[in-house]
Design an enzyme around this catalytic site. Structure first.
Site, PDB file in Angstrom:
ATOM      1  N   HIS A 157      70.058  -9.184  18.932  1.00 54.10           N
ATOM      2  CA  HIS A 157      70.360  -7.992  18.399  1.00 54.10           C
ATOM      3  C   HIS A 157      68.996  -6.934  19.201  1.00 54.10           C
ATOM      4  O   HIS A 157      69.194  -5.627  19.159  1.00 54.10           O
ATOM      5  CB  HIS A 157      70.414  -7.515  17.217  1.00 54.10           C
ATOM      6  CG  HIS A 157      71.778  -8.137  16.294  1.00 54.10           C
ATOM      7  ND1 HIS A 157      72.966  -7.254  16.481  1.00 54.10           N
ATOM      8  CD2 HIS A 157      72.395  -9.330  16.510  1.00 54.10           C
ATOM      9  CE1 HIS A 157      73.738  -8.099  16.229  1.00 54.10           C
ATOM     10  NE2 HIS A 157      73.434  -9.233  15.871  1.00 54.10           N
ATOM     11  N   ASP A 366      64.050  -0.240  21.355  1.00 55.33           N
ATOM     12  CA  ASP A 366      65.171  -0.494  20.625  1.00 55.33           C
ATOM     13  C   ASP A 366      66.030  -1.418  21.517  1.00 55.33           C
ATOM     14  O   ASP A 366      66.451  -1.191  22.520  1.00 55.33           O
ATOM     15  CB  ASP A 366      65.698   0.703  20.066  1.00 55.33           C
ATOM     16  CG  ASP A 366      66.401   0.696  18.650  1.00 55.33           C
ATOM     17  OD1 ASP A 366      66.724  -0.020  18.160  1.00 55.33           O
ATOM     18  OD2 ASP A 366      66.473   1.970  18.015  1.00 55.33           O
TER      19      ASP A 366
END
Ligand code: GDG
Length: 518
Positions: A157, A366
């Site tokens: 992720h 991110d």
């Protein structure tokens, strides 16, 4: 029909009244499990004195949950230590914050081993296994070592850094080599795919061909699957929240009247660039004093991982910077920056996104960043706001119609805020329509079904396993997972048993025992 087994660090148990955030990843995984009937395995979130040697599965509808507690020592070393103080900063390119200890690494490998031991008795021969995130990187290798031949997929992720960065981690070669125990590795972006593949080549001598990478006796397909959100559900939530004029919405519309709102929503985490964002907003107000009194920044920042010292420091720093800027730039009837360190309901968030003229999403790094997609989903299509997005968020690779900024450049972010606030409606509409089309066509259901179709549709070859030390060029015998037909109904095609049962397990020596602690 194959059964789906999901493994994640934390499992939210409906029986315990634990709430899953509506529209979040957990909901998507749970609905995929419900679709096929499945098993969800992981940590309960609780600790107890002795490690469990077995788990008691609990059935809830079509989903069976199997959770285990950790000991306090395991929580410290595996979760707070290696996962959150070594891997998290490392994967976010923050070598200076990476804290490695052998005790933590030993604890990390130990929990992965115990997860493998606990999971194996629950597995059926045709199960396909989907493992999530950096807490569980070596889990497939541990399962293979114990003879598991099922199809195993992994989704990462968060970002994967270049080999130069990842290689600074002690035991990085061993850890990265365990990735080859997966059949399919999903990453958020093509950049992460490239970094992982070149890292495996550089650090553990893997061979590559296209998006396939081989180390030792195993070969994995590595592919980008950018995660999405439940766009339609979030849009409806935003409309309903504005109509209901819930308390947070009233607070920002009522007394503030015509004041404009810039919004940031992030877990209180140093990867999210919260302090730098506050500074950028201060720079914007200094450079463009005509906006003083007319616009405010609302930063929602629920605390996370507060047991980790770097997070406590960020908590302090963000208060200090907001206090300094408010004191210097505020007026008796206007506070430019409000930082609220608590979690709001998803409905309140959706309404606030819709109320805000600017969504300020400026992480330093991110994996994807779902807030960027939520902000777009929540907008009023007749009068949409403007998304400002860091080029270092995975989402920037899909959402090019946002105002893309470098979060390290305070001046650039400040100018983007000015541009966003002044943007004509026609341009806002043009950008919004493209952004909305992108997030709708790659929503969470698209992501889940595309990943599962790829994992279950892989045509895994047999008979060309290269003995160690005898490299041989890779053959293109495997059907690219990119060709797997996405299914909207999540149907898992039934792969023949022979296709995957011919895999040899990773030899017992492939994953060394945990280093001695200390
Ligand atoms: C990791 C990766 C990747 C935030 N505050 C509140 C609240 N939130 C929700 C947001 C959003 C979620 O938390 C955060 O998701 P992000 O994607 O922004 O970031 P991470 O938590 O770091 O997630 C990331 C993601 O995994 C998925 O693969 O995109 O890159 O780091 O949904 O809305 N939710 C509620 N109240 C809050 O105050 N209810």
């Amino acid at each position: 029909m194959m059964r789906l087994v999901v493994v994640s660090n934390r499992v939210t148990m409906p029986e315990r009244g634990e709430k899953v955030a509506a529209g979040g990843l957990a909901v998507a995984l749970r609905s995929a499990l419900e679709e096929h009937g499945g098993l969800w395995f992981g940590w309960s979130g609780a600790t107890k004195a002795e490690p469990a040697s077995s788990v008691e599965p609990i059935r809830h509808g079509k989903v069976t949950y199997a959770v285990t507690d950790l000991t306090e020592a395991e929580r410290q070393s595996y979760y707070l230590g290696f996962a959150n103080r070594a891997l998290w900063p490392l994967m976010h390119y923050r070598l200076g914050l990476t804290e490695f200890t052998r005790t933590d690494y030993a604890g990390y490998l130990g929990v992965n081993r115990r997860f493998a031991r606990l999971l194996i008795p629950l597995l059926k021969p045709d199960d396909i296994i989907w493992i999530h995130d950096y807490h569980l990187i070596p889990l497939a290798a541990e399962l293979r070592r114990r003879g598991v031949t099922n199809r195993i997929g992994y989704f990462h992720h968060i970002p994967w850094p270049p080999a130069e960065v990842f290689g600074a981690l002690p035991f990085s070669s061993t850890l990265i080599s365990t990735m080859a125990a997966y059949d399919l590795i999903g990453m958020q972006t093509p950049n992460d795919v490239a970094n992982l593949i070149s890292g495996m080549v550089a650090l553990c001598g893997a061979q590559r061909e296209g998006n396939r990478v081989r180390a030792g006796q195993r070969e994995a397909v590595v592919q980008a699957f950018p995660i999405g959100i439940d766009v339609e559900a979030f849009r409806k939530l935003a409309v309903a929240s504005m109509r209901a004029a819930t308390q947070p919405i009233r607070a920002t519309t009522g007394p503030l009247g015509s004041r404009k709102l810039v919004i940031g929503v992030d877990r209180l985490d140093y990867s999210k660039g919260i302090v730098q964002r506050l500074e950028a907003f201060g720079t914007f107000l200094r450079n463009h004093p005509e906006h003083r009194g007319a616009v405010g920044l609302l930063q929602i920042a629920p605390p996370s991982r507060s047991d980790v010292p770097e997070y406590a420091e960020l908590d302090r720093m963000s208060d200090e910077v907001a206090g300094r800027l408010n004191a210097a730039l505020g007026e008796f009837d206007w506070t430019p920056i409000r930082v609220v360190k608590k979690a709001y309901s998803r409905s309140a968030l959706a309404g606030l996104y819709r109320r805000a003229q600017v969504g300020l999403v400026t992480p330093m790094r991110d994996g994807m960043n779902l807030v960027a997609k939520e902000y777009v989903a929540a907008q009023n299509p007749e009068d949409p706001g403007v998304l400002i997005l860091s080029r270092f968020a995975g989402a920037a690779q899909q959402l090019g119609e946002a105002l893309i900024v470098n979060p390290f450049d305070t001046h650039e972010v400040a100018e983007a805020i000015r541009t966003a606030l002044a943007m004509p409606k026609s341009e806002r509409l043009r950008r919004f329509e493209r952004l909305y089309a992108t997030i709708s066509s790659t929503d969470i259901e698209w992501w889940t079904s595309r990943y599962l179709a790829a994992l279950s549709g892989l045509d895994i070859p047999s008979g060309d396993i290269v003995p160690p030390g005898q490299p041989k060029p890779l053959r293109s015998t495997r059907k690219s997972s990119g060709n797997a037909k996405p299914t909207r109904d999540n149907t898992l095609p039934h792969a023949s048993r022979s296709a995957h049962s011919k895999f040899d397990p990773v030899p017992a020596k492939a994953l060394p025992n945990a280093p001695s602690a200390g």
